[in-house]
Design a protein around this motif. Structure first.
Motif, PDB file in Angstrom:
ATOM      1  N   UNK A   1     -30.685  17.869  50.987  1.00 56.91           N
ATOM      2  CA  UNK A   1     -29.924  16.988  50.459  1.00 56.91           C
ATOM      3  C   UNK A   1     -29.858  16.762  48.738  1.00 56.91           C
ATOM      4  N   UNK A   2     -31.163  17.053  48.107  1.00 58.50           N
ATOM      5  CA  UNK A   2     -30.628  17.138  46.843  1.00 58.50           C
ATOM      6  C   UNK A   2     -29.590  18.225  46.500  1.00 58.50           C
ATOM      7  N   UNK A   3     -30.042  19.454  46.656  1.00 58.98           N
ATOM      8  CA  UNK A   3     -29.149  20.011  46.768  1.00 58.98           C
ATOM      9  C   UNK A   3     -27.169  20.247  46.559  1.00 58.98           C
ATOM     10  N   UNK A   4     -26.719  18.731  47.527  1.00 62.14           N
ATOM     11  CA  UNK A   4     -25.626  18.580  48.244  1.00 62.14           C
ATOM     12  C   UNK A   4     -25.300  17.397  47.409  1.00 62.14           C
ATOM     13  N   UNK A   5     -26.388  16.713  46.406  1.00 57.29           N
ATOM     14  CA  UNK A   5     -26.440  15.352  45.117  1.00 57.29           C
ATOM     15  C   UNK A   5     -26.337  16.266  44.297  1.00 57.29           C
ATOM     16  N   UNK A   6     -26.646  17.333  44.017  1.00 55.41           N
ATOM     17  CA  UNK A   6     -26.737  17.985  42.502  1.00 55.41           C
ATOM     18  C   UNK A   6     -25.283  18.590  42.251  1.00 55.41           C
ATOM     19  N   UNK A   7     -25.141  19.151  43.794  1.00 54.51           N
ATOM     20  CA  UNK A   7     -23.231  20.061  43.467  1.00 54.51           C
ATOM     21  C   UNK A   7     -22.270  19.019  43.003  1.00 54.51           C
ATOM     22  N   UNK A   8     -22.435  17.856  43.454  1.00 54.27           N
ATOM     23  CA  UNK A   8     -21.711  16.361  43.772  1.00 54.27           C
ATOM     24  C   UNK A   8     -21.125  16.054  42.173  1.00 54.27           C
ATOM     25  N   UNK A   9     -23.057  16.386  40.859  1.00 59.62           N
ATOM     26  CA  UNK A   9     -22.535  15.857  39.872  1.00 59.62           C
ATOM     27  C   UNK A   9     -22.239  16.309  38.989  1.00 59.62           C
ATOM     28  N   UNK A  10     -21.375  16.133  37.801  1.00 62.60           N
ATOM     29  CA  UNK A  10     -20.573  17.225  36.899  1.00 62.60           C
ATOM     30  C   UNK A  10     -21.744  17.883  36.236  1.00 62.60           C
TER      31      UNK A  10
ATOM     32  N   UNK B   1     -21.181  19.218  33.079  1.00 61.40           N
ATOM     33  CA  UNK B   1     -21.218  18.660  31.729  1.00 61.40           C
ATOM     34  C   UNK B   1     -21.299  17.440  31.721  1.00 61.40           C
ATOM     35  N   UNK B   2     -23.237  16.227  30.862  1.00 62.40           N
ATOM     36  CA  UNK B   2     -23.553  15.085  30.902  1.00 62.40           C
ATOM     37  C   UNK B   2     -22.370  14.145  30.525  1.00 62.40           C
ATOM     38  N   UNK B   3     -21.276  14.451  30.009  1.00 60.38           N
ATOM     39  CA  UNK B   3     -20.408  13.740  29.206  1.00 60.38           C
ATOM     40  C   UNK B   3     -19.723  13.459  30.528  1.00 60.38           C
ATOM     41  N   UNK B   4     -18.647  14.381  31.046  1.00 62.13           N
ATOM     42  CA  UNK B   4     -17.774  13.718  32.631  1.00 62.13           C
ATOM     43  C   UNK B   4     -18.863  12.786  33.793  1.00 62.13           C
ATOM     44  N   UNK B   5     -20.072  12.343  33.288  1.00 59.43           N
ATOM     45  CA  UNK B   5     -20.598  11.931  33.832  1.00 59.43           C
ATOM     46  C   UNK B   5     -20.366  10.247  34.549  1.00 59.43           C
ATOM     47  N   UNK B   6     -20.520   9.453  35.515  1.00 59.05           N
ATOM     48  CA  UNK B   6     -19.487   7.943  35.664  1.00 59.05           C
ATOM     49  C   UNK B   6     -21.114   7.205  34.993  1.00 59.05           C
ATOM     50  N   UNK B   7     -20.428   6.320  34.455  1.00 59.97           N
ATOM     51  CA  UNK B   7     -21.295   5.925  34.077  1.00 59.97           C
ATOM     52  C   UNK B   7     -21.338   4.302  34.709  1.00 59.97           C
TER      53      UNK B   7
END
Length: 150
Positions: A133-142, A144-150
């Motif tokens: 589950x944690x690997x799947x969530x990490x794959x979903x995250x971009x 670059x931290x700047x691209x992360x949704x806020x």
């Protein structure tokens, strides 16, 4: 079918008699015509009987099929209810056994029902599920931290 042929034959005889002039009297013509009418009525009645018999046969077949469906459906419902009841009885029996063992102080007996290998396997599967589950969530995250949704 035989009556229909007889009717057609009588009609042909009347026509031939009229064409050939053999029907000398009006009474003979009327008698032949009356016979033809009677034959037509009998042929019609025969066809109606055959039609009604066919329709009644279909209706009976449908009724038998509907009854067979109801019987099958009842058997399936009964089997389902029986399975649910057995499951609930077994679950209540297991819970009662655990409760009795705790009351008597036989914790070891309750733990004996689940061997250590089973418990360790379950723990290992839970840990593996967490990692996936944690690997799947990490794959979903971009990345670059700047691209992360806020």
């Amino acid at each position: 079918d035989g009556e229909m042929l007889r009717t057609q034959r009588l009609e042909l005889e009347v026509q031939q008699a009229q064409e050939e002039g053999l029907a000398t009297t009006q009474a003979q013509s009327e008698e032949l015509f009356a016979q033809a009418v009677v034959a037509q009525r009998q042929a019609f009645r025969s066809e109606m009987r055959r039609f009604v018999d066919c329709r009644v046969g279909r209706m009976l077949q449908r009724a038998v099929l509907a009854e067979a469906w109801r019987v099958w459906e009842t058997a399936v419902r009964t089997a389902d209810l029986r399975a649910q009841t057995e499951f609930e009885v077994l679950d209540d029996l297991r819970a009662a056994t655990e409760r009795r063992a705790r009351e008597v102080g036989m914790e070891a007996t309750v733990r004996a029902c689940l061997p250590d290998a089973t418990v360790s396997t379950l723990k290992r599967l839970v840990v593996e599920l967490r990692h996936r589950l944690s690997a799947a969530f990490l794959d979903l995250m971009p990345e670059d931290p700047a691209e992360a949704p806020r």
